[in-house]
Every structure is written in structure tokens, then in C-alpha cells.
Design an enzyme around this catalytic site. Sequence first.
Site, short mmCIF file in Angstrom:
data_model
loop_
_atom_site.label_atom_id
_atom_site.label_comp_id
_atom_site.label_asym_id
_atom_site.label_seq_id
_atom_site.Cartn_x
_atom_site.Cartn_y
_atom_site.Cartn_z
N TYR A 1 4.64 5.38 16.70
CA TYR A 1 3.47 4.55 16.36
C TYR A 1 2.20 5.22 16.89
CZ TYR A 1 0.00 0.87 16.50
OH TYR A 1 -1.17 0.17 16.35
N LYS B 1 -1.27 6.57 14.79
CA LYS B 1 -2.66 6.18 15.06
C LYS B 1 -3.49 7.37 15.53
CE LYS B 1 -2.56 1.95 13.70
NZ LYS B 1 -3.36 1.52 12.54
N VAL C 1 0.81 -1.22 0.00
CA VAL C 1 0.00 0.00 0.00
C VAL C 1 0.85 1.27 0.00
CG1 VAL C 1 -2.09 -0.98 1.01
CG2 VAL C 1 -0.25 -0.17 2.53
#
Length: 251
Positions: free
Chosen positions: A152, A156, A60
Site C-alpha cells: 500500500y 501511494k 476505475v
Amino acid sequence: MKTAFITGASSGIGAACARKFAENGYRLILNARNEEKLNAVADRLRKEFNTEILLLIFDVREREVARKAIAELPTEWQDIDVLVNNAGLALGLEKEYVGDFADWDTMIDTNIKALLSITRFVVPGMVNRGKGHIINIGSVAGDVAYPNGAVYCATKAAVKTLSDGLRMDLVETPIRVTNIKPGLVETNFSVTRFHGDKERADNVYKGIKPLTGADIADCVWFAASAPAHVQIAEVLVLATHQASGSLTYRQ
């Protein structure tokens, strides 16, 4: 027949979502990098549910490859009803000031930029047709940072903000946007985070009964199957003995 497009569908939450939608009569467009694993998932679902499945093998992060694959979908597969932006990962668990640049780039490129790209390539068609649902797989980590996971957590947090922003941008349409925010889910997530260190990954789930990919797929389906006038904007789902991204009780 309705069509669901699921990224990162070769294992974990993505594979569980594929099963859930197949079980409920959807045909599937499944994406992943690992052709062998994705074929295995597709073969199982075809045998069990007689599901029509189209496979898109690409990373992706490769924007032009993704654009071409989606633009060249066969006519009968172009009307995507549900997009599940599931592809994502964590890499490393170090303090921010000694983090690995390559790990940062991979997380940002996968969790943020690729999600944006896939959304950009799919959602205009939904707008033109006047129907659709985008379901982003976020994380409890997007609510509050935890030690050694700042980058991380930031990716998110971006998923939450992008979901909220897209919902605002689509408010005049019937298209729904959902952000599913899991806590501890036992998949390949921790093996990936620790670069293949299985023993270290297994320790993440010791002393607690974690969620499974199927648990999260149930939440995804709950949102997708709600009546058309109901938009499940956000779902935070944790293991019973997890209170936040950084607080768990272990026996």
C-alpha cells in the site's frame, strides 16, 4: 459554471469533496462502483445545493469502460475544470513476504493504474482548453513505509511520483497538479483494509481523534480555490496526535 470530476465519490473523502465543490457552485461528475450509494450522495447534494450532477457508474480499474464513459460524455459536460483522483484503497496488513497476491493486484490496479488511466483520459482535454487542475489523493504512507503495509505504501509513493512527474510534464501550461497526503482519516478505509472486520477497523482510531473526510475536502478545496498563479503542489495533513504514518499518541 465549472465542473469537477471526482472518482470514488460514494463515501468518505470522495463524498466529502463532492459536497465541498457543490457548496461552492460547481456541477459534478461523480464516479463510483456502488450505484445505490452514489445515487444517495447525488440525491442529497441535489436537494441541498440544487447541483447539476452526472453519474458515471464503473470500476476505475476497467480501463476500456472508463475510456468509453469519458469519451462519450455529453458535449456540455466535456469541459472538466478539476479532476479529483480519489478512488483508492488498502487491503490487508501483513508482512510483505506473506502478503495476499489478490490484495496486491487490487491495490496496484486501483491506486496506480486506474489513476493513470483516468488522468490519461481527462488531462488532454485540459491541455487543449488551456485550463484545469488535477488533484490526487495520496497518503502520508507514500512518504515512508510502515510495517506490514509495504505494498500500500508503495502505491501511494507512486501517486507522489506520478503527481510530481505530471506537474513537470505540464510546466509549460497553466494546468496545476496537487497531491493531498492525509494521515489517519476515519472513513470506510480500515473496514475495507480488514475485509469487513468492523471491530478491527474501529481499533485503528481508538484513543486518537482522527481526521474526517470533510477535513480532507477542505484541503482539496484550498488547493482548487487558490489564485490561478498559485499551485499548491503538496499538502500533508495529519491528526494532531499523529507525527508520521507509523507514530501516533493514543490516550
